[in-house]
Scaffold this motif. Sequence first.
Motif, PDB file in Angstrom:
ATOM      1  N   LEU A 180       0.864  -1.179   0.000  1.00  0.00           N
ATOM      2  CA  LEU A 180       0.000   0.000   0.000  1.00  0.00           C
ATOM      3  C   LEU A 180       0.900   1.228   0.000  1.00  0.00           C
ATOM      4  O   LEU A 180       1.605   1.500   0.973  1.00  0.00           O
ATOM      5  N   CYS A 181       0.878   1.968  -1.090  1.00  0.00           N
ATOM      6  CA  CYS A 181       1.803   3.087  -1.275  1.00  0.00           C
ATOM      7  C   CYS A 181       1.073   4.401  -1.055  1.00  0.00           C
ATOM      8  O   CYS A 181       0.129   4.727  -1.790  1.00  0.00           O
ATOM      9  N   TYR A 182       1.504   5.140  -0.060  1.00  0.00           N
ATOM     10  CA  TYR A 182       0.922   6.446   0.209  1.00  0.00           C
ATOM     11  C   TYR A 182       1.598   7.488  -0.670  1.00  0.00           C
ATOM     12  O   TYR A 182       2.836   7.567  -0.708  1.00  0.00           O
ATOM     13  N   GLU A 183       0.783   8.275  -1.386  1.00  0.00           N
ATOM     14  CA  GLU A 183       1.348   9.412  -2.098  1.00  0.00           C
ATOM     15  C   GLU A 183       1.544  10.529  -1.079  1.00  0.00           C
ATOM     16  O   GLU A 183       0.586  11.065  -0.517  1.00  0.00           O
ATOM     17  N   VAL A 184       2.800  10.864  -0.839  1.00  0.00           N
ATOM     18  CA  VAL A 184       3.165  11.870   0.161  1.00  0.00           C
ATOM     19  C   VAL A 184       2.908  13.241  -0.460  1.00  0.00           C
ATOM     20  O   VAL A 184       3.551  13.625  -1.436  1.00  0.00           O
ATOM     21  N   HIS A 185       1.982  14.011   0.137  1.00  0.00           N
ATOM     22  CA  HIS A 185       1.334  15.086  -0.618  1.00  0.00           C
ATOM     23  C   HIS A 185       0.818  16.148   0.347  1.00  0.00           C
ATOM     24  O   HIS A 185       0.147  15.829   1.332  1.00  0.00           O
ATOM     25  N   PHE A 191       2.954  14.264   4.414  1.00  0.00           N
ATOM     26  CA  PHE A 191       3.311  15.198   3.346  1.00  0.00           C
ATOM     27  C   PHE A 191       4.817  15.376   3.178  1.00  0.00           C
ATOM     28  O   PHE A 191       5.251  16.057   2.243  1.00  0.00           O
ATOM     29  N   ASP A 192       5.628  14.776   4.052  1.00  0.00           N
ATOM     30  CA  ASP A 192       7.081  14.806   3.889  1.00  0.00           C
ATOM     31  C   ASP A 192       7.682  13.626   4.643  1.00  0.00           C
ATOM     32  O   ASP A 192       6.944  12.780   5.176  1.00  0.00           O
ATOM     33  N   GLY A 193       9.008  13.555   4.686  1.00  0.00           N
ATOM     34  CA  GLY A 193       9.644  12.424   5.342  1.00  0.00           C
ATOM     35  C   GLY A 193       9.393  12.367   6.834  1.00  0.00           C
ATOM     36  O   GLY A 193       9.193  11.284   7.404  1.00  0.00           O
ATOM     37  N   ALA A 194       9.404  13.516   7.501  1.00  0.00           N
ATOM     38  CA  ALA A 194       9.196  13.532   8.953  1.00  0.00           C
ATOM     39  C   ALA A 194       7.826  12.987   9.319  1.00  0.00           C
ATOM     40  O   ALA A 194       7.685  12.210  10.282  1.00  0.00           O
ATOM     41  N   THR A 195       6.795  13.382   8.580  1.00  0.00           N
ATOM     42  CA  THR A 195       5.451  12.902   8.896  1.00  0.00           C
ATOM     43  C   THR A 195       5.299  11.425   8.571  1.00  0.00           C
ATOM     44  O   THR A 195       4.601  10.694   9.288  1.00  0.00           O
ATOM     45  N   VAL A 196       5.944  10.969   7.515  1.00  0.00           N
ATOM     46  CA  VAL A 196       5.915   9.536   7.195  1.00  0.00           C
ATOM     47  C   VAL A 196       6.540   8.738   8.339  1.00  0.00           C
ATOM     48  O   VAL A 196       6.013   7.696   8.755  1.00  0.00           O
ATOM     49  N   GLU A 197       7.668   9.218   8.845  1.00  0.00           N
ATOM     50  CA  GLU A 197       8.332   8.506   9.938  1.00  0.00           C
ATOM     51  C   GLU A 197       7.465   8.478  11.194  1.00  0.00           C
ATOM     52  O   GLU A 197       7.428   7.456  11.910  1.00  0.00           O
ATOM     53  N   MET A 198       6.744   9.563  11.478  1.00  0.00           N
ATOM     54  CA  MET A 198       5.833   9.579  12.620  1.00  0.00           C
ATOM     55  C   MET A 198       4.750   8.514  12.455  1.00  0.00           C
ATOM     56  O   MET A 198       4.363   7.843  13.420  1.00  0.00           O
ATOM     57  N   PHE A 199       4.269   8.367  11.246  1.00  0.00           N
ATOM     58  CA  PHE A 199       3.239   7.359  10.962  1.00  0.00           C
ATOM     59  C   PHE A 199       3.822   5.951  11.068  1.00  0.00           C
ATOM     60  O   PHE A 199       3.222   5.071  11.710  1.00  0.00           O
ATOM     61  N   TRP A 200       4.975   5.735  10.454  1.00  0.00           N
ATOM     62  CA  TRP A 200       5.606   4.412  10.512  1.00  0.00           C
ATOM     63  C   TRP A 200       5.829   3.964  11.960  1.00  0.00           C
ATOM     64  O   TRP A 200       5.609   2.797  12.290  1.00  0.00           O
ATOM     65  N   TYR A 213       6.534   7.920  -4.919  1.00  0.00           N
ATOM     66  CA  TYR A 213       7.443   9.057  -5.013  1.00  0.00           C
ATOM     67  C   TYR A 213       6.986  10.001  -6.113  1.00  0.00           C
ATOM     68  O   TYR A 213       6.831   9.598  -7.272  1.00  0.00           O
ATOM     69  N   ASP A 214       6.735  11.258  -5.752  1.00  0.00           N
ATOM     70  CA  ASP A 214       6.370  12.292  -6.721  1.00  0.00           C
ATOM     71  C   ASP A 214       7.178  13.542  -6.386  1.00  0.00           C
ATOM     72  O   ASP A 214       6.873  14.254  -5.428  1.00  0.00           O
ATOM     73  N   PRO A 215       8.227  13.827  -7.172  1.00  0.00           N
ATOM     74  CA  PRO A 215       9.119  14.938  -6.822  1.00  0.00           C
ATOM     75  C   PRO A 215       8.465  16.307  -6.910  1.00  0.00           C
ATOM     76  O   PRO A 215       8.949  17.263  -6.302  1.00  0.00           O
ATOM     77  N   SER A 216       7.376  16.432  -7.664  1.00  0.00           N
ATOM     78  CA  SER A 216       6.747  17.749  -7.820  1.00  0.00           C
ATOM     79  C   SER A 216       6.273  18.300  -6.481  1.00  0.00           C
ATOM     80  O   SER A 216       6.395  19.500  -6.213  1.00  0.00           O
ATOM     81  N   HIS A 217       5.741  17.436  -5.628  1.00  0.00           N
ATOM     82  CA  HIS A 217       5.245  17.895  -4.328  1.00  0.00           C
ATOM     83  C   HIS A 217       6.388  18.330  -3.417  1.00  0.00           C
ATOM     84  O   HIS A 217       6.196  19.156  -2.518  1.00  0.00           O
ATOM     85  N   PHE A 218       7.555  17.764  -3.645  1.00  0.00           N
ATOM     86  CA  PHE A 218       8.703  18.094  -2.805  1.00  0.00           C
ATOM     87  C   PHE A 218       9.377  19.385  -3.270  1.00  0.00           C
ATOM     88  O   PHE A 218       9.845  20.173  -2.448  1.00  0.00           O
ATOM     89  N   LEU A 219       9.442  19.604  -4.575  1.00  0.00           N
ATOM     90  CA  LEU A 219       9.980  20.868  -5.066  1.00  0.00           C
ATOM     91  C   LEU A 219       9.161  22.038  -4.535  1.00  0.00           C
ATOM     92  O   LEU A 219       9.716  23.059  -4.106  1.00  0.00           O
ATOM     93  N   LEU A 220       7.834  21.908  -4.550  1.00  0.00           N
ATOM     94  CA  LEU A 220       6.987  23.008  -4.097  1.00  0.00           C
ATOM     95  C   LEU A 220       7.097  23.244  -2.597  1.00  0.00           C
ATOM     96  O   LEU A 220       6.755  24.325  -2.117  1.00  0.00           O
ATOM     97  N   GLN A 221       7.586  22.247  -1.850  1.00  0.00           N
ATOM     98  CA  GLN A 221       7.856  22.435  -0.420  1.00  0.00           C
ATOM     99  C   GLN A 221       9.295  22.839  -0.160  1.00  0.00           C
ATOM    100  O   GLN A 221       9.672  23.088   0.985  1.00  0.00           O
ATOM    101  N   GLN A 222      10.122  22.851  -1.231  1.00  0.00           N
ATOM    102  CA  GLN A 222      11.560  23.112  -1.104  1.00  0.00           C
ATOM    103  C   GLN A 222      12.252  22.047  -0.268  1.00  0.00           C
ATOM    104  O   GLN A 222      13.145  22.326   0.541  1.00  0.00           O
TER     105      GLN A 222
END
Length: 349
Positions: A180-185, A191-200, A213-222
């Motif tokens: 089950l792949c969550y689109e981090v968004h 919505f980023d690595g820190a929140t994914v780790e909190m969930f894991w 993995y969708d790099p567009s969402h990460f570029l817009l967050q810098q």
Amino acid sequence: MKGPAIFLAQFASDEAPFNSLKSIAEWAGRLGYKGVQIPTWDRRLFDLKLAAESDAYCDEVRGVLANAGVEISELSTHSQGQLVAVHPAYDELFDGGVPKQVRGNPKARQEWAVEQVLLGAKASRRLGLEAHVTFSGSLAWPYLYPYPQRPAGLVEAAFDELARRWRPILDAFDEAGVDLCYEVHPSEDLFDGATVEMFWDRVDHHPRACLLYDPSHFLLQQLDYLEYIDLYHDRIRMFHVKDAEFRPTGRQGVYSGYQGWKERAGRFRSLGDGQIDFRAIFSKFAQYGYRGWAVLEWECALKDPEDGAREGAPFIRDHIIRVTGRSFDDFVATGVDAAANRRMLGIDR
């Protein structure tokens, strides 16, 4: 890596060739795509409940796609997964896309959403798919900015509840043998690595809790979208190939001042028109042995979608790296000689 594939959600419509699975698959095949990612909420293209229950229907779907020269890359329950966890601020906004019998009833809507995602696990298994994509939903998102000061434990309680809701769903995907792949968004609690780790941490690092993995969402967050691959490559099972650009001004930055997509400092673009370094991304995936699909997701604020789709297939095809099976300096290899190695190191002298 497999591809190119295309996510059909943004192209489906009531007009041909985008109004049936057969015709949209033929359109994708003519453009050079080898796979299609199917939105399971769009009954014009796919019947999720029937796919979860019927081998005959799944065989029919596979046959229609094969005749068009494509196959299913993955199924998507983005719209349904979003509703597994909804903050009350968004109740009315989300009610428009659900069956009438659950509108105005958040508990019934959430139960419907869970059932839908579970059907996604069953349908994916019947279709022989290894990965499935969804959204996490969000309870904490309205409190993203830390002012007014968040009360102690607010975010922790939100993630505890998010994990409680998703844990049995993850177990069902494990039983089905599907990641089950969550689109981090942004707008999701993941919505980023820190929140994914909190969930894991809260789902005990469940083996099926994976990532799209969708790099567009990460570029817009810098966010550093290349280091993200270094950090989480062992959990990345899916890849949305989507471009974006971020051009801050003296008037707006990351939050983009409530402007429409064309006027935002950060906006999505068609492949090759934005700022994403796809050569580096595809190299990272080759380095780590990514074996999933490369799937175009078109969400450009400017370009016509059919032009974006037409340009996307060769763009992805030309970026996929066929990983070498040998080292470039094998021609000077001297073979294996343990005794010689020990002599070269001065051992046993």
